[in-house]
Design a protein around this motif. Structure first.
Motif, mmCIF file in Angstrom:
data_model
loop_
_atom_site.group_PDB
_atom_site.id
_atom_site.type_symbol
_atom_site.label_atom_id
_atom_site.label_comp_id
_atom_site.label_asym_id
_atom_site.label_seq_id
_atom_site.Cartn_x
_atom_site.Cartn_y
_atom_site.Cartn_z
ATOM 1 N N SER A 69 -5.978 1.206 -9.556
ATOM 2 C CA SER A 69 -5.570 0.437 -8.377
ATOM 3 C C SER A 69 -4.881 -0.871 -8.755
ATOM 4 N N ARG A 104 -0.995 -1.637 -7.982
ATOM 5 C CA ARG A 104 -0.588 -2.766 -7.154
ATOM 6 C C ARG A 104 0.464 -3.605 -7.872
ATOM 7 N N HIS A 164 0.824 -1.216 0.000
ATOM 8 C CA HIS A 164 0.000 0.000 0.000
ATOM 9 C C HIS A 164 0.857 1.265 0.000
#
Length: 156
Positions: free
Chosen positions: A94, A98, A67
């Motif tokens: 996202s 990631r 994160h």
């Protein structure tokens, strides 16, 4: 345009011990030449070392490290009419963020000095969770480059 239609999105499978999809994504990135069992060994040894170092939940540490390293914005090269290339800032989703974070963590851990990959990976994950390390520096450099080229954002 494709005649066959769009491909279905597949969800990542979970790993056998922790039943976590994020762990399986990291294992898939560690794997070289199809040696998945070796990749699992590396990650599980790294997780055990994290458990010994921090005495907290290692999966929480892994999730926090990813994160912290995940970028919000990146740069993409665009060519203008005159032929010169420019780095144009773009927002990163996202899933792509990631994937980039996992890639940067593994790249930074491979560059670290140390005995084996499990030790280097555990050290990098602990550092990233604390907010330091090579992967964090890579994220900050990407954000700085995007901020410097913010005036070119209309070229998207």
């Amino acid at each position: 345009m494709s005649r066959r239609g769009t491909a279905e999105k597949r969800t990542a499978k979970s790993d056998p011990i922790f039943r976590n999809r994020l762990v399986n994504m990291v294992v898939s990135r560690i794997m070289k030449d199809g040696k998945k069992s070796l990749a699992y060994q590396i990650l599980y040894r790294a997780v055990k070392k994290i458990q010994q170092k921090t005495e907290t939940n290692p999966l929480l540490n892994l999730r926090q490290a990813i994160h912290r390293v995940t970028p919000n914005i990146g740069v993409k090269t665009r060519r203008n009419k005159k032929g010169s290339t420019r780095k144009v800032p773009i927002e990163i989703g996202s899933k792509q963020g990631r994937a980039l974070a996992i890639h940067w963590l593994l790249e930074a851990s491979q560059k670290r000095p140390g005995q084996n990959m499990a030790f280097k990976l555990s050290s990098e994950l602990v550092d990233a969770a604390k907010g330091s390390g090579g992967a964090i520096r890579k994220k900050e450099a990407t954000h700085r480059m995007a901020e410097a080229n913010r005036a070119l954002a209309h070229f998207r």
